[in-house]
Design an enzyme around this catalytic site. Sequence first.
Site, short mmCIF file in Angstrom:
data_model
loop_
_atom_site.label_atom_id
_atom_site.label_comp_id
_atom_site.label_asym_id
_atom_site.label_seq_id
_atom_site.Cartn_x
_atom_site.Cartn_y
_atom_site.Cartn_z
N GLU A 7 0.81 -1.21 0.00
CA GLU A 7 0.00 0.00 0.00
C GLU A 7 0.84 1.26 0.00
O GLU A 7 0.42 2.30 -0.49
CB GLU A 7 -0.93 -0.01 1.22
CG GLU A 7 -2.04 1.01 1.15
CD GLU A 7 -3.19 0.68 2.08
OE1 GLU A 7 -3.67 1.60 2.75
OE2 GLU A 7 -3.62 -0.49 2.14
N ASP A 110 -3.02 -3.27 2.61
CA ASP A 110 -3.61 -3.56 3.91
C ASP A 110 -4.77 -4.56 3.77
O ASP A 110 -5.59 -4.44 2.85
CB ASP A 110 -4.13 -2.28 4.56
CG ASP A 110 -3.05 -1.57 5.37
OD1 ASP A 110 -1.89 -2.04 5.35
OD2 ASP A 110 -3.35 -0.55 6.01
N TYR A 320 -2.83 -5.72 13.53
CA TYR A 320 -3.50 -4.84 12.57
C TYR A 320 -4.39 -3.81 13.27
O TYR A 320 -5.25 -4.17 14.08
CB TYR A 320 -4.33 -5.68 11.61
CG TYR A 320 -5.00 -4.90 10.51
CD1 TYR A 320 -4.25 -4.39 9.46
CD2 TYR A 320 -6.37 -4.66 10.53
CE1 TYR A 320 -4.87 -3.66 8.44
CE2 TYR A 320 -6.99 -3.93 9.53
CZ TYR A 320 -6.22 -3.45 8.48
OH TYR A 320 -6.84 -2.72 7.49
#
Length: 618
Positions: A7, A110, A320
């Site tokens: 990303e 992500d 995360y």
Amino acid sequence: MKIVIAEKPSVARELAKVFGATVKKDGYIEGKGYSFTWAFGHLLQLAPPQEYGFIGWRRQHLPMLPAKFKLSIRKIKTKDGFVEDPGVRKQLDIIKKLFDESTEIIVATDAGREGELIFRYIYYFLKCKKPFKRLWISSQTDEAIKEGFRNLKQGTDYDTLFNSAHCRSESDWLVGMNATQALSISAGARSVLSLGRVQTPTLAMICSRYIEIKNFVPQLYFQLGIQLDKDGQLFKAVSVANFNIKEEAQALFDKIEDVPSGFPNGGKILDVEAKPRKEPPPLLHDLSSLQQEANKRKGYTADQTLNLLQNLYESKLVSYPRTGSRYIGDDVFAGVPQLISQLTTHSYFGKSAEFLQTIPLNKRSVNAKKVTDHHAILPTGVTPQGLSSDRQAIYNMVVARMLEAFHQECVKEVTKITIESGSIFIANGTVIRSAGWRSVLNDKDEEKKDEDNPSLPTVKKGAELPIVEKVFLEKQTKPKALYNEASLLKALETSGKEIEDEELRYAMKDSGLGTPATRASIIETLITREYIQREKRNLVPTHKGLSVYDVVKDQKIAQAELTGSWEKRLEEIRSGASVKDFKAEISEYTRSITNELLAAGAGLAEKLMPKKEDTPVV
């Protein structure tokens, strides 16, 4: 050559390091049979209205409902207006070249809705037809990355995730573009009056609360208080009744037996209730709950917390961050004892970690069925070094919540004594018998903050105790508090419904406004639009925000529950629900709100003229 697309550059560099790829090229890193390239977040966006032929802001164009949406390279603002970002164009050309030469494409954006959208928009814009695989991990540790690459998923497994993201993107365009133009045109405003699918009901919540407080008229009321003596231990009780008429309260106040210690009359004990209460540990943190805690404890904005947490994630220290789940599965729970054992030498959390090694861990936060794309936020076990004070504070909150979540219940004894002396009085007291999870941070018990008694004596029903003091209490009703970021985030979870129960509030998360990952940006957008501002820790509307709210408050676009229902629909699409049905409904919704706003904005331009007396003061 296998092509891995991340990303952003920093993540690509970390992935390359794990694989020993060290050859730096223009726009990618190469080595060991891999090329690691990157986006810069969203390189592409849905094309603006003019690319569909809607030139200028004209009433006859509305509602704008493109038959098929186009993708457009991200724009930057220059002295000549908005132009295509040359850096984005260059990176897209590099990615296209790598895709064309690849033997395998691996998606490492992500692992969530927006990450999937970022990649798919690139993939479709470049007209790539090659199959791809998906890296799906909840941690950036070297081992988690290697394990993820050993277990790559088929890209098609995430088609419904993309469908959900794409529908969200299109619905935001339809509602935002049409509503903004409709209100701006009908108001005859000289500047853009931005509206949005999520930002407008959020603004409505903030404005509604502000106006409610501004218009609140305090009501005077009276209570009676007494202080009793039980063998030298004093405690307080307050009348059950509130009195609106002072003379009524005074008459009862005069009847209270005010006698010296030792006399057999005074306050008669009508009832004694002493009940044990077990308070379960809190659930693990998701992004929203951590943002709320960080705002309460440190005053961090939601956006600051997200950025700090993202940095900790990329530094391999936490899992995360953009998760909406407060649970973990049994597979993750199996590693929790090891995470706890690593904390036994910690200067602050060591004692709690040591204790947890001696008891069975509480499994309230363990439920695989409630884990969505990612589990709750946990430390990874990597030892932090050289953290800034802000990052350390957020990291400590993650660690503390893990210890609390797997700790024992807090056991209290809640006592209620009912007393009669001309009127009925209640004395409440709570004693913590076993602190349990509250011992981790030695947090105050919120339930005790309004109690006058740190503890209550042992008394028996029928006993009479001397009253050593009586007081006439004059009080005022209070309005609700202004929203701060913590309370607003909490309200957004339930579309404005006031729900204190942690698990019930969590159960409503799919019907909330926005998602944990987007709520910080909603607040920042409203501030950028000059609709709200920060006053100390509170969020208050500006004159402009109040003026816009006054026009839209009765329109569909301002209804939090209605907008929350769309979020639920998007989650259902993630589970395979019909995309076609959703698009038809959002198109009809767009037609409806566009017509409403075209008719509603008359006179708004005059209202937007600043008035000194309308400036919010806190």
